[in-house]
Design a protein around this motif. Sequence first.
Motif, PDB file in Angstrom:
ATOM      1  N   THR A 139       0.751  -1.147   0.219  1.00 12.99           N
ATOM      2  CA  THR A 139      -0.050  -0.008  -0.099  1.00 12.99           C
ATOM      3  C   THR A 139       0.916   1.275   0.072  1.00 12.99           C
ATOM      4  OG1 THR A 139      -0.046  -0.084   2.472  1.00 12.99           O
ATOM      5  CG2 THR A 139      -1.856  -1.181   1.274  1.00 12.99           C
ATOM      6  N   MET A 192      -7.155  -8.034  -6.714  1.00 13.24           N
ATOM      7  CA  MET A 192      -6.782  -6.516  -6.713  1.00 13.24           C
ATOM      8  C   MET A 192      -6.019  -6.465  -5.128  1.00 13.24           C
ATOM      9  SD  MET A 192      -6.352  -3.700  -8.210  1.00 13.24           S
ATOM     10  CE  MET A 192      -7.321  -3.347  -9.575  1.00 13.24           C
ATOM     11  N   ILE A 193      -4.776  -5.839  -4.966  1.00 11.09           N
ATOM     12  CA  ILE A 193      -4.251  -5.672  -3.683  1.00 11.09           C
ATOM     13  C   ILE A 193      -4.385  -4.310  -3.151  1.00 11.09           C
ATOM     14  CG2 ILE A 193      -2.147  -5.823  -2.454  1.00 11.09           C
ATOM     15  CD1 ILE A 193      -3.395  -8.682  -2.989  1.00 11.09           C
ATOM     16  N   ALA A 194      -3.713  -3.409  -4.282  1.00  7.71           N
ATOM     17  CA  ALA A 194      -3.790  -2.015  -3.792  1.00  7.71           C
ATOM     18  C   ALA A 194      -3.767  -1.249  -5.389  1.00  7.71           C
ATOM     19  CB  ALA A 194      -2.807  -1.563  -3.273  1.00  7.71           C
ATOM     20  N   TYR A 195      -4.928  -0.822  -5.752  1.00  7.00           N
ATOM     21  CA  TYR A 195      -5.028  -0.452  -7.244  1.00  7.00           C
ATOM     22  C   TYR A 195      -3.928   0.740  -7.443  1.00  7.00           C
ATOM     23  CZ  TYR A 195      -6.580   2.124 -11.196  1.00  7.00           C
ATOM     24  OH  TYR A 195      -6.620   2.819 -12.534  1.00  7.00           O
TER      25      TYR A 195
ATOM     26  N   TYR B  68      -1.806   7.773  -5.910  1.00  5.97           N
ATOM     27  CA  TYR B  68      -2.426   7.465  -4.848  1.00  5.97           C
ATOM     28  C   TYR B  68      -2.601   5.871  -5.276  1.00  5.97           C
ATOM     29  CZ  TYR B  68      -6.607   7.192  -7.998  1.00  5.97           C
ATOM     30  OH  TYR B  68      -7.447   6.831  -9.263  1.00  5.97           O
ATOM     31  N   VAL B  69      -3.023   5.005  -4.077  1.00  7.96           N
ATOM     32  CA  VAL B  69      -3.414   3.522  -4.357  1.00  7.96           C
ATOM     33  C   VAL B  69      -4.706   3.566  -3.940  1.00  7.96           C
ATOM     34  CG1 VAL B  69      -1.268   2.533  -4.633  1.00  7.96           C
ATOM     35  CG2 VAL B  69      -2.406   2.778  -2.151  1.00  7.96           C
ATOM     36  N   ILE B  70      -5.403   2.391  -4.214  1.00  8.97           N
ATOM     37  CA  ILE B  70      -6.845   2.025  -3.365  1.00  8.97           C
ATOM     38  C   ILE B  70      -6.495   0.769  -2.642  1.00  8.97           C
ATOM     39  CG2 ILE B  70      -9.244   1.821  -3.483  1.00  8.97           C
ATOM     40  CD1 ILE B  70      -9.388   3.257  -6.282  1.00  8.97           C
ATOM     41  N   ASN B  71      -6.606   0.777  -1.348  1.00  4.63           N
ATOM     42  CA  ASN B  71      -6.190  -0.424  -0.668  1.00  4.63           C
ATOM     43  C   ASN B  71      -7.429  -1.237  -0.677  1.00  4.63           C
ATOM     44  OD1 ASN B  71      -5.129  -2.380   0.970  1.00  4.63           O
ATOM     45  ND2 ASN B  71      -5.908  -1.562   2.699  1.00  4.63           N
ATOM     46  N   HIS B  72      -7.211  -2.578  -1.027  1.00  6.02           N
ATOM     47  CA  HIS B  72      -8.378  -3.449  -1.462  1.00  6.02           C
ATOM     48  C   HIS B  72      -8.260  -4.644  -0.422  1.00  6.02           C
ATOM     49  CE1 HIS B  72     -10.600  -2.434  -5.156  1.00  6.02           C
ATOM     50  NE2 HIS B  72      -9.686  -1.454  -5.222  1.00  6.02           N
ATOM     51  N   ARG B  73      -7.236  -4.616   0.556  1.00  5.77           N
ATOM     52  CA  ARG B  73      -7.119  -5.760   1.493  1.00  5.77           C
ATOM     53  C   ARG B  73      -7.690  -4.837   2.834  1.00  5.77           C
ATOM     54  NH1 ARG B  73      -1.207  -7.863   2.163  1.00  5.77           N
ATOM     55  NH2 ARG B  73      -0.992  -5.556   2.446  1.00  5.77           N
ATOM     56  N   ILE B  84      -5.187   5.634  -0.213  1.00  3.73           N
ATOM     57  CA  ILE B  84      -4.170   6.166   0.319  1.00  3.73           C
ATOM     58  C   ILE B  84      -3.323   7.021  -0.605  1.00  3.73           C
ATOM     59  CG2 ILE B  84      -2.184   5.723   1.778  1.00  3.73           C
ATOM     60  CD1 ILE B  84      -3.076   2.824   1.985  1.00  3.73           C
ATOM     61  N   PRO B 106     -11.145   4.536  -9.321  1.00  3.68           N
ATOM     62  CA  PRO B 106     -10.109   5.148 -10.201  1.00  3.68           C
ATOM     63  C   PRO B 106     -11.061   6.307 -10.898  1.00  3.68           C
ATOM     64  CG  PRO B 106      -9.757   2.902 -10.507  1.00  3.68           C
ATOM     65  CD  PRO B 106     -11.104   3.002  -9.331  1.00  3.68           C
TER      66      PRO B 106
END
Lengths: 379, 138
Positions: A139, A192-195, B68-73, B84, B106
């Motif tokens: 992340t 998907m882990i962290a897009y 950014y990223v989008i945390n999926h866990r 984030i 996104p």
Amino acid sequence: MKPRSIAIVGAAETTELGKIPNASQIQLHADAALNAMADCGLGPKDIDGIACAAEWPTDLAHYLGITPTWVDGTMVGGCSFMIHLRHAAAAINEGLCTTVLITHGESGRSWIGSKAMGNNQASLGGQFEIPFGCLGPPTMFTIPVLRYMKDRGLTHEQLANVAVVQREWAGMNPRASFRDPITVQDVFDSKMIAYPFHILECCLVTDGGGALILTTAERAKDFPTKPVYVLGTGESVETPMISQMEDFTSSRAFKVSGAKAFNEAGICHGDVDHLMIYDAFAHLPIYGLEDLGFVKPGEAGDYIWERNTAPGGELPMNTNGGGLSYMHSGMYGMYALQESVRQMRGVAPAQIDGAKISVCHGVGGMFGASGTIVMTNEK
Amino acid sequence: MAVNPKTLPKPTPETQHFWDGAKAEQLLLQQCDACQHIYFPPRPFCPECASRKVSVIKASGKAVLYSYVINHRVPKWADGPYSIAVVQLEEGPRMMTNIVDVEQTPEALVLDMPVEVVFDAVSEDITLPKFRPAGGAS
Ligand SMILES: [Zn+2]
């Protein structure tokens, strides 16, 4: 350092890689060290310098029965071993010691005898990054990539393709954790882990270790192994905070370390026959190819897509399958070094015929640190 | 998103002013009196010229979404995938944050879109500066 003054004479990984439920972290260091000593016919009494990360050199020296006159516990993450190698070469040339053992061992998957890396809530990262829901490298290390994609025109397909090509290399390596071929679509279909990162664009989590033994090039001829000479070395650090890296499309530490190693070695990019770029995530080979100067900014995605780094390409890269498919215990740099040594010895599972110069480039933390080693098998 | 109580910031003497400011709904940066460099995260000297003569300044709270990223866990304390992000403040420095009051997709999170600071009081002592699309919720 003086090119070709130091040689790697011993190199080995742990007997097992992957899931090792019957060994603690220090024993993984020791297993690799014993294998490396056996590789070059030395015993602990012949070693007078020791370097390691994640364990203290004190612990390792005691555990292995070594009385060192030189120790290095540099710990800047996964490229610590490139930096140990650099420091060791300087120390041997300076006469501080004659024969250095560098060890890595990490129970990254089974967590036996590992120290948990706790969050320091008072550190700058602990105050200004972690509270926003960061859950480790997947992340955080990945955050600059959308910026890179927008500014440099990298596509999702090109990012996924890094993992696809490395799986081709892994398919040629019996020790690789994942060997079945994958496609770009397989990457997109994976979790998907962290897009924008899917699980196939993230490294493995495994147990393992590796060790190297260095001495003077002059002494190297007395060993049973084919010497691998250290041609150039570099190191640098930038920031422990991914949000504070100067340029989201390029690593300053990569550039500083890489340029230093190339200058020291006195080589140009066309001289390089084999390349390792530490790939904890799929974007690292892209940043690495550009920051080391193999291609111009923005060209790496196309360069990999056009199969230049794939089997049969002009610049074979991550020929063991990399952290994405071979193994990744947490600090992968040691395994990249091992593959460069195998290629220079001519004994790699996916051997590059006639390879004479290998560049091995590591990252530490999340673009926080870097170490680069240029090796050759020519005296 | 909710907040993990185990990862709340622990202010130090060098950063206390920032967290006091956030609690009072002010986003505080520092500026060097000698070279005018504006910087973050906090420290009692200028990272550009090493001068110890620095002042605390109030940021406008205007920024753009930088990456950014989008945390999926999704952890137990969160209620779904969340961003984030790093924003670039109008004054220059970048900081990590979450983008709130907008879909965490996104399509909705577009790089370089203008964002503005909002303050999320996550405990009695700690208020985290977060950002939402400029002009309020979308
Ligand atoms: Zn200044």
